[in-house]
Design a protein around this motif. Structure first.
Motif, short mmCIF file in Angstrom:
data_model
loop_
_atom_site.label_atom_id
_atom_site.label_comp_id
_atom_site.label_asym_id
_atom_site.label_seq_id
_atom_site.Cartn_x
_atom_site.Cartn_y
_atom_site.Cartn_z
N ASP A 249 0.83 -1.20 0.00
CA ASP A 249 0.00 0.00 0.00
C ASP A 249 0.86 1.25 0.00
O ASP A 249 0.62 2.20 -0.75
CB ASP A 249 -0.92 -0.01 1.22
CG ASP A 249 -1.90 1.16 1.20
OD1 ASP A 249 -2.81 1.14 0.37
OD2 ASP A 249 -1.73 2.10 2.00
N LYS B 97 2.46 1.85 -3.30
CA LYS B 97 1.52 2.46 -4.24
C LYS B 97 1.52 3.98 -4.10
O LYS B 97 1.50 4.71 -5.09
CB LYS B 97 0.12 1.91 -3.97
CG LYS B 97 -0.97 2.52 -4.85
CD LYS B 97 -2.35 2.15 -4.34
CE LYS B 97 -2.66 2.81 -3.00
NZ LYS B 97 -4.02 2.49 -2.50
N TRP B 98 1.57 4.46 -2.84
CA TRP B 98 1.58 5.90 -2.61
C TRP B 98 2.90 6.53 -3.02
O TRP B 98 2.93 7.68 -3.48
CB TRP B 98 1.26 6.20 -1.14
CG TRP B 98 -0.20 6.11 -0.87
CD1 TRP B 98 -0.88 5.09 -0.26
CD2 TRP B 98 -1.20 7.05 -1.27
NE1 TRP B 98 -2.22 5.35 -0.24
CE2 TRP B 98 -2.46 6.54 -0.86
CE3 TRP B 98 -1.16 8.26 -1.95
CZ2 TRP B 98 -3.64 7.21 -1.09
CZ3 TRP B 98 -2.34 8.94 -2.17
CH2 TRP B 98 -3.56 8.42 -1.75
N SER C 162 -0.47 -0.60 5.77
CA SER C 162 -0.95 0.43 4.86
C SER C 162 -0.32 1.75 5.25
O SER C 162 0.37 1.87 6.26
CB SER C 162 -2.47 0.54 4.94
OG SER C 162 -2.86 0.95 6.25
N ARG D 202 -8.44 10.24 -2.43
CA ARG D 202 -7.70 8.98 -2.55
C ARG D 202 -7.23 8.51 -1.17
O ARG D 202 -7.25 7.32 -0.87
CB ARG D 202 -6.51 9.14 -3.49
CG ARG D 202 -6.90 9.30 -4.96
CD ARG D 202 -5.71 9.26 -5.86
NE ARG D 202 -5.02 7.97 -5.79
CZ ARG D 202 -3.96 7.67 -6.52
NH1 ARG D 202 -3.47 8.57 -7.38
NH2 ARG D 202 -3.37 6.49 -6.41
N GLU E 144 -10.15 7.03 0.62
CA GLU E 144 -10.47 5.70 0.08
C GLU E 144 -9.52 4.64 0.61
O GLU E 144 -9.86 3.45 0.65
CB GLU E 144 -10.42 5.74 -1.45
CG GLU E 144 -11.56 6.54 -2.07
CD GLU E 144 -11.40 6.74 -3.56
OE1 GLU E 144 -10.36 6.30 -4.11
OE2 GLU E 144 -12.29 7.35 -4.18
N ASP E 145 -8.33 5.06 1.03
CA ASP E 145 -7.36 4.13 1.62
C ASP E 145 -7.44 4.13 3.15
O ASP E 145 -6.48 3.77 3.83
CB ASP E 145 -5.94 4.49 1.17
CG ASP E 145 -5.52 3.68 -0.04
OD1 ASP E 145 -6.41 3.15 -0.72
OD2 ASP E 145 -4.31 3.55 -0.31
N ASP E 146 -8.56 4.61 3.68
CA ASP E 146 -8.84 4.58 5.12
C ASP E 146 -7.97 5.53 5.94
O ASP E 146 -7.86 5.37 7.16
CB ASP E 146 -8.70 3.15 5.68
CG ASP E 146 -9.71 2.20 5.08
OD1 ASP E 146 -10.84 2.65 4.81
OD2 ASP E 146 -9.38 1.02 4.87
#
Length: 210
Positions: free
Chosen positions: A56, A59-60, A126, A188, A191-193
């Motif tokens: 995760d 990805k960022w 994450s 965004r 959406e990733d909490d």
């Protein structure tokens, strides 16, 4: 993956190297007092661990290489009042341009000209879980107590807070909030909490904006 890891190292270095990037000045010394309370080594370990093992976060890291993220930075730096605020920090002994330009170099953006010298934790790994881990190791009560002390006893820090609370700087924040890419970034993160509203609330609370 190797490039992403190098990019993260550059960003982390920019964040922690502020410990040696202030000159002997009232505001610079105020900031150093806060930095001394922050467990930099622990935070570095947390970030690097997530960089190596957290898909995760990777990805960022990839996202910050995109034009959308770069446009947020460039749009913010196009606001004259924001540059004025950076110049104020630079002239007050906080070498903020050095930190910003480390990020620019990592993202392959043009360097920002330096002004002339002036006399709850989730099981899934994450971005959010990394932020939770970092918050868990921060001495928040000590930082809050130091903040109150500086507000009452340091003229330089009082002036800094006044600048942050000024209509001019709040105008910068409103312009940032209106940048389309910034709006997308916040969505965004949600959406990733990542509890974006919580972090915004905390920042405002610490700087006396609420």
């Amino acid at each position: 993956m190797k490039f992403l890891f190098v990019l993260l190292l550059a960003v982390v270095h920019g964040c922690v190297s502020v410990t040696i990037s202030t000159r002997d000045s009232d505001l610079g010394n105020d900031f150093q007092d806060f930095i001394k309370l922050i467990p930099v080594d622990k935070i570095r370990e947390i970030v690097l661990d997530h960089a190596a093992n957290d898909a995760d976060l990777q990805k960022w890291i990839a996202y910050v290489q995109t034009d959308d993220f770069k446009n947020i930075i460039l749009s913010l730096e196009a606001i004259p009042e924001y540059i004025e605020f950076l110049t104020y920090l630079e002239h007050s002994g906080v070498h903020i341009y050095e930190q910003i330009n480390q990020l620019h170099e990592a993202l392959k953006l043009p360097l920002l000209p330096i002004p002339p010298s002036h006399t709850s934790k989730r099981s899934r790994r994450s971005l959010d879980s990394m932020l939770d881990e970092i918050i868990a190791v921060l001495p928040r009560e000590q930082l809050w107590a130091l903040l109150q002390h500086k507000k009452q006893n340091s003229p330089a820090f009082k002036a800094f807070i006044a600048r942050v609370q000024s209509d001019e700087f709040q105008g910068v924040m409103k312009k940032l909030a209106a940048i389309p890419e910034y709006v997308v970034l916040k969505q965004r993160l949600r959406e990733d909490d990542v509890d974006v509203d919580f972090y915004i609330f905390e920042i405002k609370r610490w700087f006396g904006l609420i």
